[in-house]
Design a protein around this motif. Structure first.
Motif, short mmCIF file in Angstrom:
data_model
loop_
_atom_site.label_atom_id
_atom_site.label_comp_id
_atom_site.label_asym_id
_atom_site.label_seq_id
_atom_site.Cartn_x
_atom_site.Cartn_y
_atom_site.Cartn_z
N VAL A 369 1.47 -2.58 18.30
CA VAL A 369 1.25 -3.54 17.20
C VAL A 369 1.60 -2.84 15.82
CG1 VAL A 369 -0.58 -4.80 16.22
CG2 VAL A 369 -0.54 -4.30 18.73
N GLU A 370 1.40 -1.38 15.61
CA GLU A 370 1.67 -0.88 14.34
C GLU A 370 2.99 -0.97 14.26
OE1 GLU A 370 0.97 3.19 11.91
OE2 GLU A 370 0.19 3.18 13.97
N GLU A 371 3.86 -0.65 14.87
CA GLU A 371 5.31 -0.94 14.80
C GLU A 371 5.72 -2.25 14.48
OE1 GLU A 371 7.49 2.57 17.50
OE2 GLU A 371 6.34 0.89 18.43
N GLY A 372 4.88 -3.33 15.15
CA GLY A 372 5.17 -4.65 14.89
C GLY A 372 4.84 -4.91 13.39
N PHE A 373 3.76 -4.41 12.83
CA PHE A 373 3.30 -4.56 11.34
C PHE A 373 4.21 -4.08 10.72
CE2 PHE A 373 1.56 -2.12 7.77
CZ PHE A 373 0.80 -3.22 7.12
N TRP A 374 4.85 -2.73 10.79
CA TRP A 374 5.74 -2.24 9.95
C TRP A 374 7.41 -3.00 9.97
CZ3 TRP A 374 4.50 0.44 5.68
CH2 TRP A 374 3.46 1.45 5.72
N SER A 375 7.61 -3.60 10.95
CA SER A 375 8.74 -4.72 11.13
C SER A 375 8.49 -5.87 9.90
CB SER A 375 9.27 -4.94 12.36
OG SER A 375 8.13 -5.99 12.85
N VAL A 376 7.34 -6.43 10.12
CA VAL A 376 6.99 -7.49 9.17
C VAL A 376 6.97 -7.05 7.71
CG1 VAL A 376 5.16 -9.15 8.56
CG2 VAL A 376 5.74 -8.68 10.95
N VAL A 377 6.35 -5.81 7.43
CA VAL A 377 6.36 -5.14 6.08
C VAL A 377 7.59 -5.29 5.58
CG1 VAL A 377 5.94 -3.27 4.54
CG2 VAL A 377 4.32 -4.15 6.12
N VAL A 378 8.63 -4.73 6.22
CA VAL A 378 10.11 -4.48 5.50
C VAL A 378 10.72 -6.00 5.45
CG1 VAL A 378 12.47 -3.64 6.13
CG2 VAL A 378 10.27 -2.16 6.68
N GLY A 379 10.50 -6.78 6.42
CA GLY A 379 11.06 -8.18 6.31
C GLY A 379 10.37 -8.86 5.17
N ALA A 380 9.03 -8.89 4.89
CA ALA A 380 8.43 -9.50 3.69
C ALA A 380 8.88 -8.98 2.36
CB ALA A 380 7.00 -9.50 3.92
N ALA A 381 8.73 -7.67 2.39
CA ALA A 381 9.36 -6.87 1.13
C ALA A 381 10.72 -7.31 0.75
CB ALA A 381 9.14 -5.39 1.15
N ALA A 382 11.68 -7.49 1.73
CA ALA A 382 12.86 -7.97 1.56
C ALA A 382 12.84 -9.55 0.98
CB ALA A 382 13.83 -7.74 2.76
N GLU A 383 12.04 -10.21 1.64
CA GLU A 383 12.10 -11.49 1.19
C GLU A 383 11.62 -11.62 -0.21
OE1 GLU A 383 12.51 -14.78 2.45
OE2 GLU A 383 13.18 -14.30 4.39
N GLN A 384 10.42 -10.68 -0.68
CA GLN A 384 10.09 -10.65 -2.18
C GLN A 384 11.19 -10.27 -3.05
OE1 GLN A 384 6.10 -8.90 -2.48
NE2 GLN A 384 6.92 -8.31 -4.27
N SER A 385 11.87 -9.31 -2.55
CA SER A 385 13.11 -8.61 -3.37
C SER A 385 14.14 -9.78 -3.63
CB SER A 385 13.74 -7.39 -2.70
OG SER A 385 14.43 -6.87 -3.58
N ILE A 386 14.35 -10.69 -2.89
CA ILE A 386 15.36 -11.64 -3.13
C ILE A 386 14.58 -12.60 -4.08
CG2 ILE A 386 16.48 -13.69 -2.04
CD1 ILE A 386 16.71 -12.00 0.34
N LYS A 387 13.44 -13.16 -3.92
CA LYS A 387 12.96 -14.15 -5.00
C LYS A 387 12.77 -13.50 -6.31
CE LYS A 387 9.91 -16.43 -1.54
NZ LYS A 387 10.42 -15.94 -0.45
N THR A 388 12.54 -12.17 -6.31
CA THR A 388 12.28 -11.46 -7.87
C THR A 388 13.38 -10.84 -8.19
OG1 THR A 388 11.64 -9.51 -6.93
CG2 THR A 388 9.72 -11.27 -7.18
N GLY A 389 14.45 -10.74 -7.58
CA GLY A 389 15.61 -10.03 -7.97
C GLY A 389 15.28 -8.69 -8.29
N GLN A 390 13.98 -8.10 -7.97
CA GLN A 390 13.65 -6.47 -8.17
C GLN A 390 13.59 -5.79 -6.85
OE1 GLN A 390 13.56 -5.67 -11.65
NE2 GLN A 390 14.30 -7.72 -11.95
N SER A 391 13.64 -4.34 -7.06
CA SER A 391 13.47 -3.60 -5.86
C SER A 391 11.74 -3.45 -5.80
CB SER A 391 13.79 -2.22 -6.32
OG SER A 391 13.58 -1.34 -5.13
N VAL A 392 11.37 -3.65 -4.48
CA VAL A 392 10.17 -3.51 -4.09
C VAL A 392 9.81 -2.11 -3.45
CG1 VAL A 392 8.35 -4.74 -2.70
CG2 VAL A 392 10.26 -6.07 -3.65
N THR A 393 8.56 -1.70 -4.17
CA THR A 393 7.96 -0.42 -3.50
C THR A 393 6.89 -0.87 -2.72
OG1 THR A 393 8.29 0.74 -5.59
CG2 THR A 393 6.76 1.39 -4.18
N ILE A 394 6.76 -0.21 -1.45
CA ILE A 394 6.34 -0.55 -0.25
C ILE A 394 4.69 -0.38 -0.60
CG2 ILE A 394 5.52 -0.13 2.14
CD1 ILE A 394 8.21 -1.71 1.90
#
Length: 405
Positions: A369-394
């Protein structure tokens, strides 16, 4: 070794209809073992039916019942089950609660749309049954974190359906890179997926980010799981660029316009210095996956393709190049064809083997479940980066979501 070979023969031969004329008393190599476990499938659409098919194929468990509020999904699943297990009954539950708490059942496979996972998990864990939760485990970092916290104190098996790590090319990649260390110290990881668009779903939920989590969560959590696993470290920074270039640009459902991307480039930096990239294209005329890993002692490239061409070429290929230091090699990792045809190039079949192995207390490398959590974190951070045009710090994105890790 002899015992394992006999068991493999038994599984293959017991599925071969040419031996159906034999009475049970005359079956030895083709004998059929009685299942030890009963599972319920919650969500009986396309992936739910794949889990049904593979459960019965693996043989140590059977499908006891299904629950799905969509009548057509239930109808299709019943039809499939009647062909796979024509002499077995299938319970169709009227409610989620009934499906979760049937005392006849040992495990639950949750295969519903992404946005429903959090509420279904809250009910499922009340049952104290083993759980296989399909990917992505949730659509948001907050929900994924809540499920992660729930699972920490959950004693039965709680497995996340990130099954791409069991594809033949990735099994061999993990072995060469992490176990054999054929590449030395890993420095860079690059993954590519080129494929056709998202398929139709009930109420077209996968065309909307609020239901799917966005393309980079819904589809690409598989690849971010592989990145995290190979990097053997936590991600610290994500930058992504993507758009809706071709698919669903005019698509509306119930008056709402689709908002998912169909292409992206994602760069991930890990705390140990490894850098990784992901290249997604969802308007390609074929399916193609590729991973390239470079270390200080070699380079690995593995690929899988389904290109619809009449000319024959290997479906899977893996090459390891190590220059003058040690031998290089080229191979074609694969499973038996009947296993590869069962779903996701055979990965779902092995996911089920390991799910039952986990139930029986054997050691596996299934996605936690923890590995599943981190896979979502990276995907959600990437989605946020596309929306903002900025690099995202985890760390920043975790704090913004009230997560402390």
């Amino acid at each position: 070794m002899v015992q394992k070979r006999k068991e493999l023969q038994n599984q293959y031969l017991s599925r071969n209809s040419k031996f159906d004329y034999l009475p049970d008393t005359d079956r030895y190599l083709s004998s059929v073992n009685q299942p030890k476990y009963k599972f319920n499938v919650i969500g009986s659409g396309n992936i739910g039916q794949e889990h049904m098919r593979v459960t019965l194929m693996e043989g140590r468990a059977t499908i006891h019942g299904i629950y799905d509020p969509n009548p057509n999904s239930v109808k299709q699943a019943k039809k499939l089950f009647s062909t796979l297990a024509p002499n077995s009954p299938l319970v169709v539950y009227e409610s989620l609660e009934a499906a979760c708490h049937d005392p006849e059942v040992d495990g639950l496979m949750i295969c519903t749309p992404n946005y429903t996972h959090i509420e279904i998990v809250k009910e499922a864990v009340k049952s104290s049954k083993h759980i296989l939760l399909e990917k992505p485990m949730a659509t948001t970092i907050q929900d994924a974190y809540e499920i992660n916290q729930i699972a920490k104190n959950y004693k039965p098996v709680f497995q996340i359906g990130l099954q791409y790590r069991y594809k033949a090319i990735y099994i061999e990649t993990i072995h060469e890179a992490l176990e054999r260390k054929a590449l030395g110290d890993i420095k860079t990881i690059s993954i590519m997926e080129h494929r056709i668009p998202f398929l139709d779903k009930v109420k077209q939920w996968n065309k909307f980010s609020k239901y799917s989590g966005g393309t980079l969560v819904e589809k690409c959590c598989h690849y971010f799981d592989l990145m995290n696993l190979l990097a053997q470290a936590k991600p610290v920074q994500v930058y992504a660029s993507g758009s809706t270039a071709v698919n669903f640009t005019e698509f509306e459902y119930n008056g709402e316009k689709s908002d998912i991307i169909d292409n992206a480039f994602v760069i991930v930096t890990y705390e140990n210095g490894i850098r990784a990239s992901f290249n997604l294209n969802m308007f390609s005329p074929m399916f193609y996956e590729e991973i390239v890993i470079c270390g200080n002692k070699g380079r690995l490239k593995a690929s899988e393709n389904e290109d619809f061409l009449s000319s024959e070429r290997p479906r899977n290929q893996l090459e390891i190049m190590r220059g003058e230091g040690k031998p290089s090699k080229v191979s074609n990792p694969c499973y038996p064809s009947y296993i590869e045809r069962s779903g996701h190039s055979g990965a779902t079949y092995y996911e089920h083997i390991y799910f039952i192995d986990n139930i029986e207390g054997k050691q596996t490398n299934t996605a936690t479940v923890e590995e599943g959590f981190w896979s979502v974190v990276v995907g959600a951070a990437a989605e946020q980066s596309i929306k903002t045009g900025q690099s995202v710090t985890i760390n920043d994105v975790l704090k913004e979501n009230g997560v402390l890790v």
